[in-house]
Design a protein around this motif. Sequence first.
Motif, PDB file in Angstrom:
ATOM      1  N   SER A 501      11.454  -0.035  18.580  1.00 18.21           N
ATOM      2  CA  SER A 501      10.779   1.200  18.989  1.00 18.21           C
ATOM      3  C   SER A 501       9.281   0.958  19.181  1.00 18.21           C
ATOM      4  N   THR A 502       8.699   0.091  18.349  1.00 19.70           N
ATOM      5  CA  THR A 502       7.268  -0.169  18.511  1.00 19.70           C
ATOM      6  C   THR A 502       6.994  -0.854  19.853  1.00 19.70           C
ATOM      7  N   ALA A 503       7.827  -1.842  20.189  1.00 19.69           N
ATOM      8  CA  ALA A 503       7.633  -2.530  21.466  1.00 19.69           C
ATOM      9  C   ALA A 503       7.786  -1.545  22.616  1.00 19.69           C
ATOM     10  N   ARG A 504       8.751  -0.639  22.479  1.00 21.35           N
ATOM     11  CA  ARG A 504       8.951   0.345  23.539  1.00 21.35           C
ATOM     12  C   ARG A 504       7.737   1.257  23.670  1.00 21.35           C
ATOM     13  N   GLU A 505       7.206   1.709  22.505  1.00 20.54           N
ATOM     14  CA  GLU A 505       6.031   2.585  22.551  1.00 20.54           C
ATOM     15  C   GLU A 505       4.839   1.890  23.199  1.00 20.54           C
ATOM     16  N   LEU A 506       4.639   0.622  22.810  1.00 18.96           N
ATOM     17  CA  LEU A 506       3.505  -0.113  23.372  1.00 18.96           C
ATOM     18  C   LEU A 506       3.694  -0.342  24.870  1.00 18.96           C
ATOM     19  N   ALA A 507       4.934  -0.673  25.255  1.00 23.18           N
ATOM     20  CA  ALA A 507       5.202  -0.883  26.679  1.00 23.18           C
ATOM     21  C   ALA A 507       4.899   0.399  27.447  1.00 23.18           C
ATOM     22  N   THR A 508       5.239   1.545  26.837  1.00 22.03           N
ATOM     23  CA  THR A 508       4.940   2.821  27.487  1.00 22.03           C
ATOM     24  C   THR A 508       3.440   3.023  27.639  1.00 22.03           C
ATOM     25  N   LEU A 509       2.686   2.660  26.593  1.00 23.32           N
ATOM     26  CA  LEU A 509       1.228   2.786  26.688  1.00 23.32           C
ATOM     27  C   LEU A 509       0.687   1.991  27.867  1.00 23.32           C
ATOM     28  N   PHE A 510       1.215   0.779  28.024  1.00 25.85           N
ATOM     29  CA  PHE A 510       0.741  -0.053  29.128  1.00 25.85           C
ATOM     30  C   PHE A 510       1.159   0.517  30.484  1.00 25.85           C
ATOM     31  N   LEU A 511       2.375   1.100  30.510  1.00 25.08           N
ATOM     32  CA  LEU A 511       2.802   1.710  31.773  1.00 25.08           C
ATOM     33  C   LEU A 511       1.921   2.898  32.127  1.00 25.08           C
ATOM     34  N   GLN A 512       1.519   3.644  31.079  1.00 25.80           N
ATOM     35  CA  GLN A 512       0.626   4.778  31.338  1.00 25.80           C
ATOM     36  C   GLN A 512      -0.718   4.292  31.844  1.00 25.80           C
ATOM     37  N   LYS A 513      -1.173   3.183  31.267  1.00 27.40           N
ATOM     38  CA  LYS A 513      -2.439   2.616  31.691  1.00 27.40           C
ATOM     39  C   LYS A 513      -2.327   2.174  33.154  1.00 27.40           C
ATOM     40  N   GLU A 514      -1.182   1.562  33.472  1.00 30.73           N
ATOM     41  CA  GLU A 514      -0.955   1.126  34.845  1.00 30.73           C
ATOM     42  C   GLU A 514      -1.002   2.326  35.798  1.00 30.73           C
ATOM     43  N   GLU A 515      -0.339   3.403  35.374  1.00 38.33           N
ATOM     44  CA  GLU A 515      -0.339   4.603  36.205  1.00 38.33           C
ATOM     45  C   GLU A 515      -1.749   5.132  36.421  1.00 38.33           C
ATOM     46  N   LYS A 516      -2.530   5.135  35.329  1.00 35.03           N
ATOM     47  CA  LYS A 516      -3.914   5.602  35.422  1.00 35.03           C
ATOM     48  C   LYS A 516      -4.683   4.756  36.431  1.00 35.03           C
ATOM     49  N   ASP A 517      -4.497   3.432  36.327  1.00 38.16           N
ATOM     50  CA  ASP A 517      -5.226   2.536  37.215  1.00 38.16           C
ATOM     51  C   ASP A 517      -4.812   2.727  38.675  1.00 38.16           C
ATOM     52  N   ILE A 518      -3.504   2.908  38.876  1.00 35.12           N
ATOM     53  CA  ILE A 518      -3.022   3.104  40.249  1.00 35.12           C
ATOM     54  C   ILE A 518      -3.525   4.440  40.796  1.00 35.12           C
ATOM     55  N   SER A 519      -3.505   5.470  39.955  1.00 32.96           N
ATOM     56  CA  SER A 519      -3.933   6.769  40.476  1.00 32.96           C
ATOM     57  C   SER A 519      -5.441   6.772  40.720  1.00 32.96           C
ATOM     58  N   ARG A 520      -6.156   5.908  39.997  1.00 34.97           N
ATOM     59  CA  ARG A 520      -7.582   5.784  40.240  1.00 34.97           C
ATOM     60  C   ARG A 520      -7.826   5.228  41.660  1.00 34.97           C
ATOM     61  N   ILE A 521      -6.986   4.286  42.053  1.00 27.83           N
ATOM     62  CA  ILE A 521      -7.128   3.720  43.400  1.00 27.83           C
ATOM     63  C   ILE A 521      -6.828   4.785  44.448  1.00 27.83           C
ATOM     64  N   HIS A 522      -5.800   5.590  44.163  1.00 33.33           N
ATOM     65  CA  HIS A 522      -5.473   6.628  45.123  1.00 33.33           C
ATOM     66  C   HIS A 522      -6.537   7.704  45.193  1.00 33.33           C
ATOM     67  N   SER A 523      -7.164   8.022  44.051  1.00 38.55           N
ATOM     68  CA  SER A 523      -8.225   9.035  44.164  1.00 38.55           C
ATOM     69  C   SER A 523      -9.427   8.475  44.914  1.00 38.55           C
ATOM     70  N   LEU A 524      -9.586   7.164  44.854  1.00 43.29           N
ATOM     71  CA  LEU A 524     -10.660   6.543  45.634  1.00 43.29           C
ATOM     72  C   LEU A 524     -10.406   6.752  47.136  1.00 43.29           C
TER      73      LEU A 524
END
Length: 641
Positions: A501-524
């Motif tokens: 469960s910890t690995a899953r939670e951390l993987a989710t955090l990274f996926l959220q970070k990825e989403e943030k980064d991708i959406s930052r490019i789109h807002s640009l």
Amino acid sequence: MSAIQNILKETFGFNEFKPGQEQVITNLVEGYSSIAIFPTGAGKSLCYQLPSLLESGMTLVISPLLSLMKDQLDFLKSKNISAAKLDSGMSTDDYKNTLQAAKNGNLEILLIAVERFKNERFRTQLKQMNVSLLVVDEAHCISEWGHNFRPDYLKIPKFAKEFNIPKVLLLTATATTNVLADMCKKFDIPKESVFQTGFFRKNLFLRVHAVTQKHKDAHLLKVLSGKPHGAVIVYVTQQKTAEYVAGMLNENGINAKPYHAGMESELRDSIQNLFMSGEINTVVATIAFGMGIDKKDIRKVIHYDLPKSIESYSQEIGRAGRDGQPSLCCLLGNKDSVPVLENFAYGDTPEYSNIRQVLELIKSTEGNLFEVHPYRLSKISDIRLLTLKTLLVYLELAKIISPLYTFFESYTLKFLTSSEDILSNFKNERKEFVKTILNNCKTARTWTTVDIEKIVIESGSKRQRILTALEYFDEKSWIILRPKTSVDVFEITHKEFDIDSTARELATLFLQKEEKDISRIHSLIDFFEKDQCLARNLSAYFGENLQENCNRCSVCLNKAPTHLPFTELPDLKQFDYETLVRPLLDKADTTLSVNQITRFFCGIATPRLVQYKAKQMAGFSKLAAYNYKAVKEWVQSHKSS
Ligand code: ADP
Ligand code: MG
């Protein structure tokens, strides 16, 4: 006249404060930690340079741009303010003298990089310094919401406490609402101590031009030949583009020079100096250029490639027109490079299985000390170095580990005098101790390695005592001491976590970070394509509401948004998956996941791909111009068939 106004005139030779400076300085002098958010060029540095003269102790400045601080040091020197920087590039003597001056209270200002705090030697020395103000330059690096997030910055609040530094000053040009909230929270700074000046600069003419890749060079030449004439920075993303564009301009009779981190620093400095003095007008640069320079009469800032984010854009155009004269900020825009920008984000996301590996390592550690050799762990887990650092910070935040210290696993040294001479300076127990140290030094050709662990065992002394002794030898110029591989030591504070469960939670955090980064490019992209005044929209992004449109940006003038073009790519079906992937599969010692193969095609070098020398294979980076998700689907379809 107040004391601070007096110093402003007498020491700095300025007639008046720029907006916001006096408020920040007064707040600091009254004893309060503060935050200053001023645009680039607005004079943030004075907010600590001036107070540093009123503080009883030294002002310690953390800057991510240490190598570009030469101008600032020259400026301080010209005002007779004693300031210095510590960096890894300096000679042993300079380093030692600077530390000594800092300890003796002979320095007003010391500039360092945040990594310096990890250095065991520096930490020991810092305890002996009297620091009354800690300054964090480019403080937005502390927030995951901002661009340029640097995991090490998260630890600065802890350092301030650990070294008893009573006050902090955070400086940045770009803080969105989220970033500001983060900075306030982490340093416990109330709203009343936040000082923000406007972003809008009416002398900047913002333009977005829709230009296909094919027509870029011609378009650039056209913009360069137009008004206003004067100094120009052309920003590009990659080093090779800087070389290419500078060459292209020279062929067309424009004396332009490239500037990027891949060049010798001497050459870079000389180009910077020629640009400053006006001997060359045009520099084609990666973002490495401009951070430390302060040239007032830059007439054009041209983005040949898309900037990395709205924050970077605002910083880069902020270098134009600091003299208040009309200046052009022109983006030659299309969407061809969007996949490349996105790949930076996709490349950083570790897979569930990789995260698991790190967790398993923690769980299987005997005792509660977790020692991290960053390079080694990066290789084992196939997680890129910077991402691994972020993972460790996430583990800290999940209270699984807690950082203790960083030490150098080994030191090397060079004898400047004989062991006998060194030994002759000591008596009794000390002599025995020094003898044990010297007995455990093994000399190769010129450099000697010290086996600290063995000395600990043989002498029964603590590591710290051995280091202090070696420091002392170095201070006496009996030896030259050099640290080698660093090891980060963490305490395992919670071992009963569930790996899955910890690995899953951390993987989710990274996926959220990825989403943030991708959406930052789109807002640009949205930002450049929006049907709204560019200047007004930019100000709004940083929390400033302009009452009117600027009436001089391309949207205001054209009364229409700009649509950025995209060059159609051939269908992925035409590539021969089997042939391209074969060399990689032949080299791999384990089965590769869909993501790993996708990264190969998209040109994202993970530690494992580096180990396989993937860069030399024809398939590497072959599909870098394509969307990551599309490539992933294509890989998947071949793997499963
Ligand atoms: P920032 O860090 O905000 O980008 P700097 O601190 O580098 O900006 O300052 C930009 C320039 O403004 C420097 O050349 C600095 O000497 C100058 N400057 C700062 N304060 C004043 C002032 N009160 N009057 C005139 N010039 C100033
Ligand atoms: Mg600055």
